[in-house]
Design an enzyme around this catalytic site. Sequence first.
Site, PDB file in Angstrom:
ATOM      1  N   ARG A 234       0.803  -1.091   0.021  1.00  0.00           N
ATOM      2  CA  ARG A 234      -0.107  -0.109   0.017  1.00  0.00           C
ATOM      3  C   ARG A 234       0.780   1.408   0.001  1.00  0.00           C
ATOM      4  O   ARG A 234       2.051   1.219   0.789  1.00  0.00           O
ATOM      5  CB  ARG A 234      -0.854   0.065   1.199  1.00  0.00           C
ATOM      6  N   HIS A 282      -0.414   0.105  -9.967  1.00  0.00           N
ATOM      7  CA  HIS A 282      -1.170  -1.064  -8.946  1.00  0.00           C
ATOM      8  C   HIS A 282      -1.531  -2.344  -9.766  1.00  0.00           C
ATOM      9  O   HIS A 282      -2.770  -2.497  -9.854  1.00  0.00           O
ATOM     10  CB  HIS A 282      -2.461   0.074  -8.311  1.00  0.00           C
TER      11      HIS A 282
HETATM   12  P1  NAP Z   1      -2.010 -11.576   4.959  1.00  0.00           P
HETATM   13  O1  NAP Z   1      -2.109 -12.966   4.529  1.00  0.00           O
HETATM   14  O2  NAP Z   1      -2.965 -10.898   6.116  1.00  0.00           O
HETATM   15  O3  NAP Z   1      -0.585 -11.428   5.694  1.00  0.00           O
HETATM   16  C1  NAP Z   1      -0.130 -10.296   6.457  1.00  0.00           C
HETATM   17  C2  NAP Z   1       1.231 -10.627   6.998  1.00  0.00           C
HETATM   18  O4  NAP Z   1       1.729  -9.408   7.447  1.00  0.00           O
HETATM   19  C3  NAP Z   1       1.317 -11.518   8.106  1.00  0.00           C
HETATM   20  O5  NAP Z   1       2.480 -12.416   8.054  1.00  0.00           O
HETATM   21  C4  NAP Z   1       1.534 -10.781   9.122  1.00  0.00           C
HETATM   22  O6  NAP Z   1       2.183 -11.247  10.459  1.00  0.00           O
HETATM   23  C5  NAP Z   1       2.226  -9.518   8.652  1.00  0.00           C
HETATM   24  N1  NAP Z   1       2.117  -8.397   9.789  1.00  0.00           N
HETATM   25  C6  NAP Z   1       0.907  -7.631   9.880  1.00  0.00           C
HETATM   26  N2  NAP Z   1       1.115  -6.708  10.692  1.00  0.00           N
HETATM   27  C7  NAP Z   1       2.413  -6.729  11.278  1.00  0.00           C
HETATM   28  C8  NAP Z   1       3.329  -5.715  11.718  1.00  0.00           C
HETATM   29  N3  NAP Z   1       2.849  -4.799  12.440  1.00  0.00           N
HETATM   30  N4  NAP Z   1       4.615  -6.228  11.827  1.00  0.00           N
HETATM   31  C9  NAP Z   1       5.124  -7.125  11.167  1.00  0.00           C
HETATM   32  N5  NAP Z   1       4.271  -8.088  10.446  1.00  0.00           N
HETATM   33  C10 NAP Z   1       3.238  -7.672  10.394  1.00  0.00           C
HETATM   34  O7  NAP Z   1      -1.928 -10.363   3.813  1.00  0.00           O
HETATM   35  P2  NAP Z   1      -1.651 -11.019   2.375  1.00  0.00           P
HETATM   36  O8  NAP Z   1      -2.691 -11.512   1.768  1.00  0.00           O
HETATM   37  O9  NAP Z   1      -0.383 -11.451   2.139  1.00  0.00           O
HETATM   38  O10 NAP Z   1      -1.577  -9.414   2.015  1.00  0.00           O
HETATM   39  C11 NAP Z   1      -0.690  -8.638   2.259  1.00  0.00           C
HETATM   40  C12 NAP Z   1      -1.073  -7.149   1.583  1.00  0.00           C
HETATM   41  O11 NAP Z   1      -0.636  -6.905   0.315  1.00  0.00           O
HETATM   42  C13 NAP Z   1      -2.755  -6.840   1.525  1.00  0.00           C
HETATM   43  O12 NAP Z   1      -3.180  -6.276   2.965  1.00  0.00           O
HETATM   44  C14 NAP Z   1      -2.775  -5.645   0.468  1.00  0.00           C
HETATM   45  O13 NAP Z   1      -2.364  -4.502   1.264  1.00  0.00           O
HETATM   46  C15 NAP Z   1      -1.454  -5.958  -0.388  1.00  0.00           C
HETATM   47  N6  NAP Z   1      -2.024  -6.433  -1.868  1.00  0.00           N
HETATM   48  C16 NAP Z   1      -1.496  -5.587  -2.931  1.00  0.00           C
HETATM   49  C17 NAP Z   1      -1.758  -5.931  -4.023  1.00  0.00           C
HETATM   50  C18 NAP Z   1      -1.390  -5.278  -5.117  1.00  0.00           C
HETATM   51  O14 NAP Z   1      -1.670  -5.434  -6.318  1.00  0.00           O
HETATM   52  N7  NAP Z   1      -0.312  -4.405  -5.021  1.00  0.00           N
HETATM   53  C19 NAP Z   1      -2.485  -7.104  -4.302  1.00  0.00           C
HETATM   54  C20 NAP Z   1      -3.100  -7.774  -3.434  1.00  0.00           C
HETATM   55  C21 NAP Z   1      -2.795  -7.518  -2.034  1.00  0.00           C
HETATM   56  P3  NAP Z   1       1.578 -12.682  11.074  1.00  0.00           P
HETATM   57  O15 NAP Z   1       2.006 -13.638  10.326  1.00  0.00           O
HETATM   58  O16 NAP Z   1       2.152 -12.656  12.380  1.00  0.00           O
HETATM   59  O17 NAP Z   1       0.248 -12.268  11.268  1.00  0.00           O
HETATM   60  C1  GLV Z   2      -5.386  -5.197  -4.108  1.00  0.00           C
HETATM   61  O1  GLV Z   2      -4.496  -4.224  -3.982  1.00  0.00           O
HETATM   62  C2  GLV Z   2      -6.167  -6.006  -3.162  1.00  0.00           C
HETATM   63  O2  GLV Z   2      -5.875  -5.623  -2.129  1.00  0.00           O
HETATM   64  O3  GLV Z   2      -6.852  -6.725  -3.461  1.00  0.00           O
END
Ligand code: NAP
Ligand code: GLV
Length: 319
Positions: A234, A282
């Site tokens: 983000r 994005h």
């Molecule tokens: P997720 O499965 O919820 O994983 C989040 C990870 O971040 C977990 O390992 C969590 O730790 C860690 N975390 C959260 N808060 C933290 C903190 N304060 N300090 C250290 N580690 C922390 O999320 P995801 O599905 O992988 O997605 C991650 C993000 O990618 C989304 O929230 C979104 O913003 C972004 N995204 C971007 C796109 C794009 O096209 N650019 C697409 C999709 C998503 P724990 O394992 O200990 O809980």
């Molecule tokens: C994209 O950024 C998503 O969070 O799905």
Amino acid sequence: MAIFLCGGWALDQPEGRAEQQRWLQALQQVLPGEDWVLQKPDGPAQAAAIEIAVVANPPPGSLQGLPRLALIQSLWAGVDRLLQDLTLPHDVPLCRMVDPAMNEAMVQTALWATLAQHRGFFRCQQQQRTAQWRQPAQLRAGEWQVLVLGQGELGGRVARALAGLGYAVAGWSRRPRAGEGLRTLHGAAGLAQGLATADTVINLLPLTEETRGFFDAARFAAFKRGAAFVNLARGAHVDEPALLAALDAGQIGHAMLDVFREEPLPAPHPFWSHPQVTVLPHTAAQTDPRSAAEVVAANVRALRSGAALQHGVLRSQGY
Ligand code: NAP
Ligand code: GLV
């Protein structure tokens, strides 16, 4: 009972309507015979019929006044914008999108960014503009350290894929995690250790109260000098002027940015023309309606059969 399909789509524009239709068609394929509400409910009877809201960052307030709402299913992986809506019903389970096609796309983007930095291909691209023939050093993958911040659905997959290619990978998460062929780090000490040695730092943290503005001047100062920064999560994770200053000072060697504080990135923004910045619109990983619709359908069925919902968001932690 009905399902409310509600997004930030501009329904007064043909593109907005087409996008909503694209989603509706994919959802109807896997959930035939459902009653769909596509606009703000036209009165109390229609509002009372809505059992499930399938949402793509709808305008704040969209889910108010739905007395039988039993599930909010996001079509986005990140729910930061949704959670900023203070009117979002507190007592209704909220699930986020974990889409296999999106996961695959994110791994591809992270591999491309890491490979291009490790092999000096972004630099070759710059050299081409002035017809410079200069070969970058060819390091082995194991000599290139990658730190992946966030070890969830996306970060965990990215870290494992990079480790599979031989990169020296560390993954940082909030809580301690068992490593699958990679070094795992957590807490402030783990972060400092990881940042000090990483050649590429990939951000895949969710945007929460704890992580907003995470990459500020002090954080960039803790990077290994000249490291590459890849932001796939983000824009609000980053203090943009601090990143520009770190790039100009050579503290950050290259930034590969997919997300920004303001999107679309405004034309006068210095990132567009900065020689050490690669901008993506994005597009690191988009939700694919074909596979995402299956994820929605699985939760709709789970709700109705009393089975456990998948990919629930813990509102108190913000992801
Ligand atoms: P997720 O499965 O919820 O994983 C989040 C990870 O971040 C977990 O390992 C969590 O730790 C860690 N975390 C959260 N808060 C933290 C903190 N304060 N300090 C250290 N580690 C922390 O999320 P995801 O599905 O992988 O997605 C991650 C993000 O990618 C989304 O929230 C979104 O913003 C972004 N995204 C971007 C796109 C794009 O096209 N650019 C697409 C999709 C998503 P724990 O394992 O200990 O809980
Ligand atoms: C994209 O950024 C998503 O969070 O799905």
